[in-house]
Design an enzyme around this catalytic site. Structure first.
Site, PDB file in Angstrom:
ATOM      1  CG  HIS A   1      40.259  -2.783  -3.492  1.00 30.86           C
ATOM      2  ND1 HIS A   1      40.597  -2.453  -2.200  1.00 30.86           N
ATOM      3  CD2 HIS A   1      39.597  -3.959  -3.403  1.00 30.86           C
ATOM      4  CE1 HIS A   1      40.167  -3.394  -1.381  1.00 30.86           C
ATOM      5  NE2 HIS A   1      39.553  -4.317  -2.079  1.00 30.86           N
TER       6      HIS A   1
ATOM      7  CG  ASP B   1      41.916   0.641  -1.365  1.00 28.27           C
ATOM      8  OD1 ASP B   1      40.956   1.060  -2.033  1.00 28.27           O
ATOM      9  OD2 ASP B   1      42.260  -0.546  -1.363  1.00 28.27           O
TER      10      ASP B   1
ATOM     11  CB  SER C   1      37.440  -5.106   0.348  1.00 31.51           C
ATOM     12  OG  SER C   1      38.659  -5.757   0.378  1.00 31.51           O
TER      13      SER C   1
END
EC number: 3.4.21.-
Length: 233
Positions: free
Chosen positions: A40, A85, A179
């Site tokens: 992402h 992910d 992230s």
């Protein structure tokens, strides 16, 4: 990272900064030509910095690269759906190891519940209001039983390709901007930060990390030239 301290300048030589006009995500250099991050974190016009400690200071050995090619783990034909992910980026040219740049190798075995792990990144150090630091922050958290995360987030799939990590009583956690960055347990690169509660570091609401160990065969296949390698189901 919430509840952490400034990382030691010598402990994050593998930590990458992913930018697209502004800072977006972290990443991990796994050899001189490849960076591992979260799917992402993909964005157009991405560039990748290595060898940075303070974002407002230019370091002599800082290096900037672009993605030459990006590899994803798509589990379905719906290309908007990140089920897994993880994203592997081949840099446009290799980086040179230096005082502040050194890759982190892939794990040789999976982590166990209770392991003490270090999470790091340039993400916000306050939540829910965001405060982005100039230097990366580091915190020690634990691998928790996956059921702790399923209790906190009932919509989670039953899959085990995800690590649940944090502090049960709260206070330390990865957060927005972390992230794609690494979770390092007993010196091994075990997780990629990808998701957590809207307010970080709350009791019984740990973070979720892609389990790197489950993807090592896929990663090594692609690096060795087998770009059709399939992801673990």
């Amino acid at each position: 990272v919430i509840g952490g301290v400034e990382c030691n300048i010598n402990e994050h030589g593998f930590l990458a900064l992913l930018y697209s006009r502004r800072f977006q995500c972290g990443g991990t250099l796994i050899n001189e030509e490849w960076v591992l991050t979260a799917a992402h974190c993909d964005m157009r016009n991405m560039y990748i910095y290595l060898g940075v400690h303070n974002v407002s200071v230019q370091y002599d050995d800082e290096q900037r690269r672009y993605p030459k090619k990006k590899y994803f783990c798509l589990s379905s034909r719906n290309y908007n759906q990140w089920d897994k992910d993880i994203m592997l980026i081949r840099l446009n040219r290799p980086v040179r190891n230096s005082a502040h740049i050194a890759p982190l190798s892939l794990p040789s075995n999976p982590p166990s519940v209770g392991s003490v792990c270090r999470v790091m990144g340039w993400g916000t150090i306050t939540s829910p209001q965001e405060t982005l630091p100039d230097v990366p922050h580091c915190a020690n958290i634990n691998i928790l039983d996956y059921e702790v995360c399923r209790a906190a987030y009932p919509e989670l799939p039953v899959t085990r390709r995800t690590l649940c990590a944090g502090i049960l009583e709260g206070g330390k956690d990865s957060c927005n901007g972390d992230s794609g960055g690494p979770l390092i347990c007993n010196g091994q690169f075990q997780g990629i930060a990808y998701w957590g509660a809207d307010t970080c570091a709350q009791p019984r609401e740990p973070g979720l990390y892609t389990k790197v160990f489950d993807y090592t065969d896929w990663i090594q296949s692609i690096i060795s030239g087998n770009t059709d390698a399939t992801c673990p189901q």
